[in-house]
Design a protein around this motif. Structure first.
Motif, PDB file in Angstrom:
ATOM      1  N   HIS A 142       0.849  -1.184   0.000  1.00  0.00           N
ATOM      2  CA  HIS A 142       0.000   0.000   0.000  1.00  0.00           C
ATOM      3  C   HIS A 142       0.892   1.244   0.000  1.00  0.00           C
ATOM      4  N   ALA A 143       1.368   1.591  -1.129  1.00  0.00           N
ATOM      5  CA  ALA A 143       2.279   2.718  -1.239  1.00  0.00           C
ATOM      6  C   ALA A 143       1.539   4.024  -1.034  1.00  0.00           C
ATOM      7  N   PRO A 144       2.244   5.100  -0.599  1.00  0.00           N
ATOM      8  CA  PRO A 144       1.588   6.390  -0.438  1.00  0.00           C
ATOM      9  C   PRO A 144       0.841   6.799  -1.701  1.00  0.00           C
ATOM     10  N   GLY A 145      -0.337   7.351  -1.520  1.00  0.00           N
ATOM     11  CA  GLY A 145      -1.138   7.777  -2.641  1.00  0.00           C
ATOM     12  C   GLY A 145      -2.120   6.729  -3.118  1.00  0.00           C
ATOM     13  N   GLU A 146      -2.011   5.483  -2.587  1.00  0.00           N
ATOM     14  CA  GLU A 146      -2.969   4.454  -2.953  1.00  0.00           C
ATOM     15  C   GLU A 146      -4.297   4.717  -2.262  1.00  0.00           C
ATOM     16  N   GLY A 147      -5.329   4.023  -2.730  1.00  0.00           N
ATOM     17  CA  GLY A 147      -6.662   4.249  -2.190  1.00  0.00           C
ATOM     18  C   GLY A 147      -6.787   3.903  -0.720  1.00  0.00           C
ATOM     19  N   VAL A 148      -7.687   4.604  -0.045  1.00  0.00           N
ATOM     20  CA  VAL A 148      -7.908   4.408   1.389  1.00  0.00           C
ATOM     21  C   VAL A 148      -9.408   4.452   1.659  1.00  0.00           C
ATOM     22  N   VAL A 149      -9.880   3.556   2.521  1.00  0.00           N
ATOM     23  CA  VAL A 149     -11.237   3.616   3.045  1.00  0.00           C
ATOM     24  C   VAL A 149     -11.140   3.862   4.544  1.00  0.00           C
ATOM     25  N   VAL A 150     -11.785   4.931   5.016  1.00  0.00           N
ATOM     26  CA  VAL A 150     -11.809   5.263   6.437  1.00  0.00           C
ATOM     27  C   VAL A 150     -13.239   5.074   6.927  1.00  0.00           C
ATOM     28  N   LEU A 151     -13.435   4.146   7.847  1.00  0.00           N
ATOM     29  CA  LEU A 151     -14.766   3.879   8.392  1.00  0.00           C
ATOM     30  C   LEU A 151     -14.860   4.426   9.811  1.00  0.00           C
ATOM     31  N   PHE A 152     -15.768   5.394  10.005  1.00  0.00           N
ATOM     32  CA  PHE A 152     -16.096   5.884  11.338  1.00  0.00           C
ATOM     33  C   PHE A 152     -17.293   5.085  11.844  1.00  0.00           C
ATOM     34  N   THR A 153     -17.175   4.481  13.012  1.00  0.00           N
ATOM     35  CA  THR A 153     -18.273   3.734  13.602  1.00  0.00           C
ATOM     36  C   THR A 153     -18.526   4.238  15.019  1.00  0.00           C
ATOM     37  N   GLY A 154     -19.770   4.224  15.417  1.00  0.00           N
ATOM     38  CA  GLY A 154     -20.130   4.686  16.760  1.00  0.00           C
ATOM     39  C   GLY A 154     -21.637   4.769  16.892  1.00  0.00           C
ATOM     40  N   LEU A 155     -22.101   4.991  18.102  1.00  0.00           N
ATOM     41  CA  LEU A 155     -23.536   5.085  18.360  1.00  0.00           C
ATOM     42  C   LEU A 155     -24.147   6.301  17.686  1.00  0.00           C
ATOM     43  N   SER A 156     -25.461   6.275  17.508  1.00  0.00           N
ATOM     44  CA  SER A 156     -26.165   7.453  17.023  1.00  0.00           C
ATOM     45  C   SER A 156     -25.946   8.602  18.010  1.00  0.00           C
ATOM     46  N   GLY A 157     -25.561   9.752  17.503  1.00  0.00           N
ATOM     47  CA  GLY A 157     -25.286  10.898  18.359  1.00  0.00           C
ATOM     48  C   GLY A 157     -23.880  10.950  18.921  1.00  0.00           C
ATOM     49  N   SER A 158     -23.035  10.026  18.488  1.00  0.00           N
ATOM     50  CA  SER A 158     -21.658  10.009  19.007  1.00  0.00           C
ATOM     51  C   SER A 158     -20.807  11.129  18.436  1.00  0.00           C
ATOM     52  N   GLY A 159     -21.248  11.706  17.308  1.00  0.00           N
ATOM     53  CA  GLY A 159     -20.475  12.755  16.660  1.00  0.00           C
ATOM     54  C   GLY A 159     -19.650  12.266  15.496  1.00  0.00           C
ATOM     55  N   LYS A 160     -19.845  11.018  15.095  1.00  0.00           N
ATOM     56  CA  LYS A 160     -19.009  10.448  14.027  1.00  0.00           C
ATOM     57  C   LYS A 160     -19.175  11.185  12.703  1.00  0.00           C
ATOM     58  N   SER A 161     -20.414  11.569  12.364  1.00  0.00           N
ATOM     59  CA  SER A 161     -20.627  12.286  11.107  1.00  0.00           C
ATOM     60  C   SER A 161     -19.969  13.655  11.131  1.00  0.00           C
ATOM     61  N   THR A 162     -20.085  14.344  12.270  1.00  0.00           N
ATOM     62  CA  THR A 162     -19.477  15.673  12.392  1.00  0.00           C
ATOM     63  C   THR A 162     -17.958  15.586  12.317  1.00  0.00           C
TER      64      THR A 162
END
Length: 381
Positions: free
Chosen positions: A198-218
């Protein structure tokens, strides 16, 4: 159950199994009990394994290809259930020939001798190569085609080896497994050319997980803004609520519908990553099995980063900006995560934020710093 749709890597495992890479018996076996990492010190110590999401499989499990076509059946004679699903063991009966894999003519059909010696190309290509080169099929047809064509243009004799799912081996044990399979394919010396997968510049998926209202979307939006401003990589935000409205509007909140929602997000995010972009996702993703499935999809395209926004339930409920917790407590919303449906706390999170009342800016800074460090400094903090 209607059947288990195999991932590209699991189809690879089945291909290896049928071609004799694991011996003459065409069957799945359970991984070594009580060990997170199985040893593959000897040729006979590795077995083909299959883990499925169902925790109560029947006597027979039908295996489907990526287009949901039945291709094989497993007679389940043993099983082991974990938090992420069930390992099944038993003989495999093929129902029909699976669809031809990319570069079928370059793959070992019965693991006969292919060359007296070969180089197994793992990860990024580095240095000059000569003779026969074995390329691992990671489940990304576009990347595989690009690598094979590039090597062929250089006049090299190229062979393609399916990379197995091998979820029960990691680290050095996985490298030993790949060396073993390449050795079986070539019946001779195998030199492993190691490189960064996974060299620099390759694709990345970042998954934020948490309860509703945890602030993950913000937090996800703040991270997205910073990455767009400070880096050169294209960043796409797949917010949970927006995806629900546009991509999954017909789905409810049963476990099956939640899993399908996250599967759709994972598929779109992996497409973004396969073209070198970064996908930032912020669904609740309450179940470990769905997060593991999303990780598997993402890692076929690039890197995967799991961020757990660990805001306590009491704080999430006190915020209750949408009034959802109050409705769940009143019984107006069924299967609500944290109240009437479980949230399985991630044990494999790369980053944990929000547990101690940090601000959105502080949480975002932690995530961006991690992405910077793990990507080799693509972004300036």
């Amino acid at each position: 159950m209607n059947g288990v749709r195999l991932s590209p890597r699991q189809l690879n495992e089945l291909e290896l199994l049928r071609s004799g890479a694991y011996g003459v018996a065409v069957r799945y076996s359970l991984p070594a009990a009580g060990a997170a990492v199985a040893s593959v010190a000897s040729v006979g110590s590795h077995v083909a394994t299959l883990r499925i999401a169902d925790k109560a499989p029947g006597r027979t499990v039908t295996l489907l290809d990526t287009e949901a076509t039945p291709i094989a059946e497993v007679e389940v004679v043993d099983r082991r259930t974990s938090a992420n699903g069930t390992w099944i063991a038993g003989p495999v009966t093929m129902l029909r020939e699976p669809a031809a894999q990319p570069f079928a003519e370059l793959r070992p059909s019965a693991f006969d001798d292919l060359a007296e010696d070969a180089v197994l190309l793992m990860g990024a290509r580095s240095g000059r190569l000569s003779g026969t080169v074995i390329v691992m099929d990671e489940g990304d047809p576009s990347a595989l085609s690009s690598t094979v064509r590039s090597l062929q243009r250089d006049g090299l004799d190229v062979r393609v080896l399916p990379r197995p799912a091998a979820e029960h081996v990691t680290g050095d044990a996985e490298v030993e497994l790949l060396e073993h399979l390449a050795g079986v394919a070539c019946a001779s010396t195998v030199v492993v050319q190691r490189g960064s997968a996974h060299a620099p510049g390759e694709g990345v998926v970042v998954l934020f997980t948490g309860l509703s209202g945890s602030g993950k979307s913000t937090i996800a939006r703040q991270v997205t803004r910073r990455l767009r401003a400070e880096g050169s990589q294209r960043v796409t935000l797949l917010d949970g609520d927006e995806v629900r409205a546009m991509l999954s509007s017909g789905l409810g909140f049963s476990r099956e519908d939640r899993e399908l929602n996250v599967r759709r997000i994972g598929w779109v995010a992996s497409l973004v990553a396969s073209h070198g972009g970064m996908a930032v996702c912020a669904p609740i993703a309450p179940y470990a099995s769905m997060r593991a499935e999303m990780r598997a999809m993402a890692e076929r395209a690039g890197r995967f980063v799991l961020v757990h926004v660990a805001t306590p339930l009491e704080e999430c409920e006190a915020r209750d900006r949408k009034g959802l917790y109050a409705k769940a407590r009143a019984g107006e919303i069924k299967e609500f995560t944290g109240i009437s449906d479980p949230y399985e706390t991630p044990e494999d999170a790369d980053v944990v934020v929000g547990a101690h009342g940090e601000t959105v800016e502080e949480c975002a800074a932690v995530v961006v710093r991690y992405l910077t460090a793990s990507a080799g400094g693509d972004y300036t903090i």
